[in-house]
Motif scaffolding. Structure first.
Motif, PDB file in Angstrom:
ATOM      1  N   GLY A  46      13.560   4.266  -1.650  1.00 26.10           N
ATOM      2  CA  GLY A  46      12.295   4.433  -0.951  1.00 26.10           C
ATOM      3  C   GLY A  46      11.354   3.259  -1.143  1.00 26.10           C
ATOM      4  O   GLY A  46      11.432   2.539  -2.148  1.00 26.10           O
ATOM      5  N   TYR A  47      10.462   3.066  -0.144  1.00 29.45           N
ATOM      6  CA  TYR A  47       9.362   2.125  -0.279  1.00 29.45           C
ATOM      7  C   TYR A  47       8.204   2.844  -0.964  1.00 29.45           C
ATOM      8  O   TYR A  47       7.862   3.975  -0.592  1.00 29.45           O
ATOM      9  CB  TYR A  47       8.886   1.638   1.086  1.00 29.45           C
ATOM     10  CG  TYR A  47       9.858   0.764   1.830  1.00 29.45           C
ATOM     11  CD1 TYR A  47      10.016  -0.578   1.485  1.00 29.45           C
ATOM     12  CD2 TYR A  47      10.587   1.258   2.903  1.00 29.45           C
ATOM     13  CE1 TYR A  47      10.897  -1.392   2.188  1.00 29.45           C
ATOM     14  CE2 TYR A  47      11.465   0.451   3.608  1.00 29.45           C
ATOM     15  CZ  TYR A  47      11.613  -0.875   3.247  1.00 29.45           C
ATOM     16  OH  TYR A  47      12.483  -1.673   3.938  1.00 29.45           O
ATOM     17  N   VAL A  48       7.596   2.203  -1.944  1.00 24.19           N
ATOM     18  CA  VAL A  48       6.455   2.785  -2.651  1.00 24.19           C
ATOM     19  C   VAL A  48       5.209   2.017  -2.225  1.00 24.19           C
ATOM     20  O   VAL A  48       5.057   0.832  -2.556  1.00 24.19           O
ATOM     21  CB  VAL A  48       6.647   2.718  -4.176  1.00 24.19           C
ATOM     22  CG1 VAL A  48       5.455   3.347  -4.887  1.00 24.19           C
ATOM     23  CG2 VAL A  48       7.939   3.424  -4.575  1.00 24.19           C
ATOM     24  N   LEU A  49       4.326   2.679  -1.480  1.00 30.78           N
ATOM     25  CA  LEU A  49       3.137   2.048  -0.929  1.00 30.78           C
ATOM     26  C   LEU A  49       1.914   2.433  -1.756  1.00 30.78           C
ATOM     27  O   LEU A  49       1.580   3.620  -1.874  1.00 30.78           O
ATOM     28  CB  LEU A  49       2.917   2.473   0.526  1.00 30.78           C
ATOM     29  CG  LEU A  49       3.765   1.760   1.593  1.00 30.78           C
ATOM     30  CD1 LEU A  49       5.240   2.022   1.393  1.00 30.78           C
ATOM     31  CD2 LEU A  49       3.336   2.186   2.983  1.00 30.78           C
ATOM     32  N   ALA A  50       1.282   1.428  -2.335  1.00 30.69           N
ATOM     33  CA  ALA A  50       0.101   1.652  -3.164  1.00 30.69           C
ATOM     34  C   ALA A  50      -1.151   1.251  -2.391  1.00 30.69           C
ATOM     35  O   ALA A  50      -1.108   0.943  -1.195  1.00 30.69           O
ATOM     36  CB  ALA A  50       0.222   0.852  -4.454  1.00 30.69           C
ATOM     37  N   ARG A  51      -2.292   1.240  -3.083  1.00 27.50           N
ATOM     38  CA  ARG A  51      -3.558   0.889  -2.433  1.00 27.50           C
ATOM     39  C   ARG A  51      -3.787  -0.615  -2.411  1.00 27.50           C
ATOM     40  O   ARG A  51      -4.712  -1.106  -1.758  1.00 27.50           O
ATOM     41  CB  ARG A  51      -4.736   1.565  -3.151  1.00 27.50           C
ATOM     42  CG  ARG A  51      -4.903   3.035  -2.834  1.00 27.50           C
ATOM     43  CD  ARG A  51      -4.124   3.891  -3.789  1.00 27.50           C
ATOM     44  NE  ARG A  51      -4.377   5.323  -3.579  1.00 27.50           N
ATOM     45  CZ  ARG A  51      -3.795   6.284  -4.267  1.00 27.50           C
ATOM     46  NH1 ARG A  51      -2.912   5.985  -5.214  1.00 27.50           N
ATOM     47  NH2 ARG A  51      -4.062   7.544  -4.024  1.00 27.50           N
ATOM     48  N   SER A  52      -2.966  -1.355  -3.138  1.00 30.46           N
ATOM     49  CA  SER A  52      -3.055  -2.812  -3.143  1.00 30.46           C
ATOM     50  C   SER A  52      -1.670  -3.383  -2.934  1.00 30.46           C
ATOM     51  O   SER A  52      -0.662  -2.749  -3.279  1.00 30.46           O
ATOM     52  CB  SER A  52      -3.620  -3.316  -4.478  1.00 30.46           C
ATOM     53  OG  SER A  52      -2.712  -3.048  -5.530  1.00 30.46           O
TER      54      SER A  52
END
Length: 226
Positions: free
Chosen positions: A95-101
């Motif tokens: 999976g791709y892990v998308l953070a706030r930065s």
């Protein structure tokens, strides 16, 4: 094909194999390494030939503490690699892990890196037995349904193996690692990546009377890759 069949315990930790970053994601446990090797059909094998590095993709299979891979007997990499130290790696992206930065973006993954000395299977009967195990480990029972392999086909195929001397598995399976930035008004989370077989596509010239074998149908429905 005599070899170690230890499902428990750990591989030795050395400067070559120790986890240098994110120790919480790493393991030298045999069961953890085996889980990654067995989950994916594709590996990459790294060699050094005449002082230059080469990495080749191929299919692999495991029997106990021994890993096998195969290729063309005409391959200069395989011909040169007998008795050579090699590094074999497998990786699965979950999976791709998308953070706030941008800095905190990551991926969920499973990976294994194993080290050993490459050996070539020379004896024809042993090579045929290894290829049978290889085929049936992917597609249970298929070898006995196939046209028998010819002597020339067997000669044209190389089978190599190595006993795993050192190994490391690493896994990330977590949400974004920035809970302290939950106040930032940006979507964050995981975009999962799924792996599995799709519906079978018969060969164009396959007679309509030949149905998909039950074992292959079960494999497709299982959600596994092998």
């Amino acid at each position: 094909m005599d070899h170690v069949s230890a499902e428990a315990g750990e591989y030795p930790t050395t400067e070559r194999s120790r986890v240098r970053r994110r120790h919480d994601r790493g393991s030298h446990g045999r069961s953890d390494v085996y889980a990654v090797l067995d989950a994916t059909p594709l590996c990459h094998v790294g060699y050094t030939i005449n002082g230059a590095p080469y990495v080749t993709p191929t299919l692999h299979w495991r029997e106990g503490d021994r890993v096998y891979w195969h290729g063309s007997a005409a391959s200069r990499f395989l011909r040169a690699s007998d008795a050579m130290p090699v590094c074999l790696t497998c990786s699965i992206m979950d999976g791709y892990v998308l953070a706030r930065s941008a800095f905190n973006h990551s991926i969920n993954y499973r990976s294994a890196m194993v080290f050993g000395t490459a050996r070539t299977v020379e004896e024809p009967d042993e090579k045929a037995a290894a290829l049978k195990y290889f085929t049936d480990s992917f597609f249970p029972g298929r070898w006995d349904d196939l046209r028998p392999m010819t002597t020339q086909e067997l000669k044209a195929t190389s089978v190599l193996w190595m006993d795993i001397e050192e190994a490391t598995a690493k896994v990330r399976n977590a949400p974004p690692g920035d809970p302290e930035e939950a106040h930032v008004p940006v979507w964050a989370g995981v975009l999962p990546v799924r792996h599995g077989l799709a519906a079978a596509e018969p060969a164009p010239d396959l007679p309509a009377s030949i149905a998909l074998p039950d074992a292959l149908d079960a494999l497709i429905r299982s959600g596994r890759l092998r």
